[in-house]
Design a protein around this motif. Structure first.
Motif, PDB file in Angstrom:
ATOM      1  N   PHE A  77      45.527  48.988  44.862  1.00 37.89           N
ATOM      2  CA  PHE A  77      44.386  48.097  45.050  1.00 37.89           C
ATOM      3  C   PHE A  77      43.068  48.856  44.853  1.00 37.89           C
ATOM      4  CE2 PHE A  77      41.342  46.191  48.111  1.00 37.89           C
ATOM      5  CZ  PHE A  77      41.179  44.966  47.484  1.00 37.89           C
ATOM      6  N   MET A  78      42.978  50.044  45.450  1.00 43.22           N
ATOM      7  CA  MET A  78      41.745  50.836  45.304  1.00 43.22           C
ATOM      8  C   MET A  78      41.500  51.188  43.838  1.00 43.22           C
ATOM      9  SD  MET A  78      41.459  53.456  48.504  1.00 43.22           S
ATOM     10  CE  MET A  78      42.642  54.622  47.919  1.00 43.22           C
ATOM     11  N   PHE A  79      42.563  51.631  43.168  1.00 44.57           N
ATOM     12  CA  PHE A  79      42.385  52.006  41.767  1.00 44.57           C
ATOM     13  C   PHE A  79      42.026  50.809  40.913  1.00 44.57           C
ATOM     14  CE2 PHE A  79      44.166  56.046  42.812  1.00 44.57           C
ATOM     15  CZ  PHE A  79      43.595  56.876  41.879  1.00 44.57           C
TER      16      PHE A  79
ATOM     17  N   LEU B 211      51.697  51.661  51.390  1.00 47.08           N
ATOM     18  CA  LEU B 211      50.776  52.724  50.991  1.00 47.08           C
ATOM     19  C   LEU B 211      50.461  52.631  49.507  1.00 47.08           C
ATOM     20  CD1 LEU B 211      52.168  55.760  52.977  1.00 47.08           C
ATOM     21  CD2 LEU B 211      50.056  54.523  53.342  1.00 47.08           C
ATOM     22  N   TYR B 212      51.515  52.486  48.713  1.00 45.87           N
ATOM     23  CA  TYR B 212      51.276  52.425  47.265  1.00 45.87           C
ATOM     24  C   TYR B 212      50.483  51.171  46.903  1.00 45.87           C
ATOM     25  CZ  TYR B 212      54.255  56.445  46.422  1.00 45.87           C
ATOM     26  OH  TYR B 212      54.773  57.709  46.408  1.00 45.87           O
ATOM     27  N   ALA B 213      50.763  50.076  47.605  1.00 46.91           N
ATOM     28  CA  ALA B 213      50.030  48.843  47.305  1.00 46.91           C
ATOM     29  C   ALA B 213      48.543  49.045  47.590  1.00 46.91           C
ATOM     30  CB  ALA B 213      50.574  47.692  48.146  1.00 46.91           C
TER      31      ALA B 213
ATOM     32  N   PHE C  26      40.345  58.496  34.708  1.00 42.54           N
ATOM     33  CA  PHE C  26      40.268  58.154  36.129  1.00 42.54           C
ATOM     34  C   PHE C  26      41.664  58.109  36.734  1.00 42.54           C
ATOM     35  CE2 PHE C  26      39.367  55.288  39.715  1.00 42.54           C
ATOM     36  CZ  PHE C  26      38.285  55.957  40.245  1.00 42.54           C
ATOM     37  N   LYS C  27      42.597  57.554  35.979  1.00 40.55           N
ATOM     38  CA  LYS C  27      43.949  57.456  36.513  1.00 40.55           C
ATOM     39  C   LYS C  27      44.689  58.791  36.432  1.00 40.55           C
ATOM     40  CE  LYS C  27      44.938  53.701  34.196  1.00 40.55           C
ATOM     41  NZ  LYS C  27      45.497  52.411  33.755  1.00 40.55           N
ATOM     42  N   ASP C  28      44.350  59.569  35.384  1.00 46.21           N
ATOM     43  CA  ASP C  28      44.995  60.881  35.253  1.00 46.21           C
ATOM     44  C   ASP C  28      44.672  61.793  36.422  1.00 46.21           C
ATOM     45  OD1 ASP C  28      46.285  60.318  32.981  1.00 46.21           O
ATOM     46  OD2 ASP C  28      44.936  61.391  31.628  1.00 46.21           O
TER      47      ASP C  28
END
Ligand SMILES: N[C@@H](CCC(=O)N[C@@H](CS)C(=O)NCC(=O)O)C(=O)O
Lengths: 340, 372
Positions: B347-349, B341-343, B307-309
């Motif tokens: 959060f979504m991930f 944006l990264y935060a 999922f993260k890849d």
């Protein structure tokens, strides 16, 4: 460059031998598909970005839209592919995109070895250096031993090593893929210096919270004529791209804007304006387009100067003066061949 | 004699004394868990210090001083000195969720997402009535979702270049996850098979895929495939990526499951043989249920990793949430807004990955039947 040439050349060889040699007939492909596939950068202030509606905007993007307007009559019929310095050439060579408009420098080896046709120069640029003021450096000659953030697969990479070798200095490269990454590394002090095209530096600097803490050094160490490009082997398609760009420049010379283009087409007495806007002659037919292709393109994105001012000019945060990119009558280098 | 009263033999229990002060209640808990040794005391104080020095700042930044109603970074900075500028998230969250999907058609991916859960029910709930039939229904989900998302057959078509954000992550992640498990099982069984050809094919495939970085496979999907396809054949880029990601995850999955197979005592295999079960029967009824159970943490690990890849697709120019950061940053109004944006993306991930790992823990507990 060496690193890039092998895979791309290999790819080109495959393309030549396999059935998929998608070179000739790009115009037909685009018309059949109904959309133009255009490669832009992954995001560089002023050149390509997305607005709140998810629409691509920017100087490089405008050119794609102008071509789509000229070819398909619809400036929104574009599928944008964001590419990095590395992936852009493979994307174009493999036929993944029809045209590449991603602040790409016109060089001999890209033209001859990678087999791309450059369609003109949309922006005359040169490579510069940006450092933090606190470093106390005022000239690139004082950068001996510095760590330099540099985008891979670009001309910048090569210029840098040329320059430091010529000056007898050493440096520590820190390779990055995209401008966003470079910006982050530079701000996090992972490198002392960020080097890329001066326009890109200005664009990045515009994005800093404290832009005043950073200076762009006076030395410009290379010529970087940036422009759109297509694959070798489809001259008609190259002509289309080239003359859309030229039309935008001629329009500026002649004072044709997005707002007055229709009126100029109807009322202008200037024969070149009439030819350009399709009011007389059969000019478009020679490249397989409607005679008013330039009119449609200019109505969609404006002339060269309008697009420049909208995205890069002194009214914007990027804040670039026209400089070398003024039309030749105003002391710049933008000089389009005559439309006849 | 009988009257003799042996006073020293108690006839009833003495009332219990309360536990010594300081070993029960809140104090006791604190003593035992936080200050039981000098080392623990030190670590507790250190953690408290870390929490103290970060959390208030973070809360201030994210909530107290943050600004939602600003249409550009400059506007926001004028309103707050050191707060988060969530304005960009307010303005663009739909892009981070759906990419450039036409907003009037958002219901289609949302419906597909809802149907995903409907389709998952038979797979996750083993006591379901008519489960076999329901599972068959679930099998049609990929086709329904494909139709809903890309359109065609009566729905307005949407091109792959318009897909992005979490939607793209979900498409790649969910297809990768659901196809890699069955393929991985087949590969693992092949690899532990006695048939030399099957075995060596599986070994070659697994070792090849594991020996190549995912990014290379993505590059292959992005550019090389185009050279080989005949002209005019347009093999969708998202589909190509899904295939590559699935192959990649399958190889890892196969090794995880092979680990589970190897962990079973030999007696289980022999018992299955002794019962007169054929290969498939013994696998289905005896070996796989146990092997898969052992492998659950590894399987879910692979899922989460996969999922993260999926964020790697930004390298080939697909607009997953991370890929959307660059063009958003390049907008002059939001120039320079990075952390927010990264935060938001993190959060979504986090929500998805955390849900997956919780589910796996639940499954492990539920299946923890007896041995070990
Ligand atoms: N002009 C040089 C460099 C082009 C380049 O990569 N420029 C950077 C910064 S000016 C860029 O466009 N970055 C955008 C991105 O990372 O997508 C070349 O053609 O090699």
């Amino acid at each position: 460059m060496k690193k890039m040439i092998l895979p791309v050349a290999l790819g080109a060889a495959f393309a030549a031998t396999s059935l998929s040699a998608a070179t000739a007939g790009t115009l037909e492909d685009v018309q059949e598909r109904g959309t133009l596939r255009c490669a832009v950068s992954t995001g560089l202030a002023g050149f390509s970005y997305t607005d709140e509606n998810g629409k691509w905007q920017g100087f490089d993007v405008d050119y794609c839209r102008a071509v789509a307007a000229a070819v398909l009559g619809d400036a929104d019929a574009v599928e944008f592919s964001p590419t990095t310095g590395k992936t852009r050439f493979t994307a174009l060579a493999s036929g993944e995109v029809d045209i590449l408009s991603r602040n790409t420098t016109w060089t001999y080896s890209r033209d001859a070895d990678l087999k791309f046709t450059f369609l003109g120069v949309s922006y005359y640029d040169g490579q510069g250096f940006m450092v933090k003021k606190s470093l106390g450096v005022t000239s690139a000659k004082e950068l001996d031993g510095a760590t330099v953030c540099i985008q891979t697969g670009t001309t910048t990479e090569l210029n840098l090593s040329d320059y430091f070798t010529a000056e007898g200095m050493s440096y520590e490269p820190l390779s990055i893929e995209t401008n966003t990454e470079g910006r982050a590394n530079y701000l996090a002090d992972a490198c002392d210096v960020y080097t890329t095209d001066a326009s890109g530096l200005a664009a990045s600097r515009a994005t800093f919270e404290n832009a005043a803490d950073h200076i762009i050094l006076p030395e410009i160490i290379s010529k970087e004529p940036l422009g759109p490009l297509v694959r070798h082997g489809d001259d008609q398609w190259a002509d289309i791209g080239r003359w859309v760009l030229n039309a935008m420049k001629i329009a500026e010379e002649k004072g044709i804007t997005a707002a007055n283009a229709d009126e100029m087409a109807a009322t202008s007495k200037d024969p070149e304006v009439k030819r350009l806007l399709g009011a007389s002659g059969e000019m478009g037919a020679a490249i397989g387009l409607n005679n008013d292709f330039a009119l449609v393109a200019i109505k969609a994105v404006g002339n060269y100067g309008e697009s420049f001012e909208r995205h890069l000019g002194t009214q914007t945060k990027v804040n670039l003066a026209r400089g070398l990119n003024a039309v030749w009558t105003e002391g710049g280098l933008q000089y389009a061949p005559p439309f006849r | 004699m009988s009257e003799t009263n042996f006073a020293f033999v108690a006839t009833s229990d003495k009332p219990q004394l309360p536990a010594p002060k300081g070993t029960t209640g809140a104090i006791g808990w604190v003593r035992e868990n936080l200050f039981s040794s000098p080392m623990n005391t030190f670590l507790t104080l250190l953690s408290l210090f870390v929490v103290y020095s970060t959390v208030p700042g973070l809360v201030n930044w994210a909530f107290v001083n943050s600004v939602w109603n600003a249409n550009s970074l400059d506007e926001c900075r004028a309103l707050t000195e050191n707060g988060a500028c969530w304005g960009v998230v307010r303005e663009r969250y739909h892009q981070f969720l759906f990419g450039f999907y036409p907003s009037e058609l958002y219901w289609r991916p949302i419906l597909a997402f809802a149907l995903l859960f409907v389709a998952l029910v038979p797979a996750l709930w083993d006591g379901m009535p008519k489960r076999g039939l329901a599972l068959m229904g679930s099998m049609t989900f990929p086709f329904v979702a494909f139709w809903l998302i890309w359109g065609g057959f009566g729905l307005e078509p949407v091109s792959s270049t318009q897909l992005g954000g979490l939607l793209l992550t979900m498409i790649i992640g969910v297809s990768g996850i659901s196809f890699s498990l069955p393929i991985g099982i087949v590969l693992a069984l092949s690899r532990s098979s006695n048939l030399p050809i099957v075995k060596s094919l599986a070994v070659i495939f697994i070792e090849f895929i594991r020996g190549v970085p995912l990014i290379t496979l993505l590059f292959v999907a992005h550019v090389l495939l185009n050279y080989f396809l005949p002209k005019g054949v347009n093999f969708d880029i998202v589909l190509r990526v899904v295939i590559m990601v699935t192959l990649f995850a399958s190889a890892y999955m196969a090794e995880v499951i092979r680990g589970g197979l190897a962990a079973l005592p030999k007696g289980q295999y022999e018992a299955a043989d002794a019962l007169g079960l054929g290969y498939w029967q013994s696998m289905r009824l005896i070996i796989l249920p146990q092997a898969l159970k052992i492998s659950i943490p590894g399987i879910v690990n692979t899922f989460i990793g996969l999922f993260k890849d999926t964020t790697l697709v930004l390298i080939i120019g697909l607009m997953d949430p991370l890929g959307l950061v660059a063009p958003t940053l390049a907008d002059q109004r939001w120039n320079g807004i990075v952390v927010e944006l990264y935060a938001f993306i993190a959060f979504m991930f986090f929500i998805f990955c955390f849900a997956m790992s919780r589910y796996s823990m639940y499954l492990e507990r539920k299946l923890h039947t007896g041995h070990r």
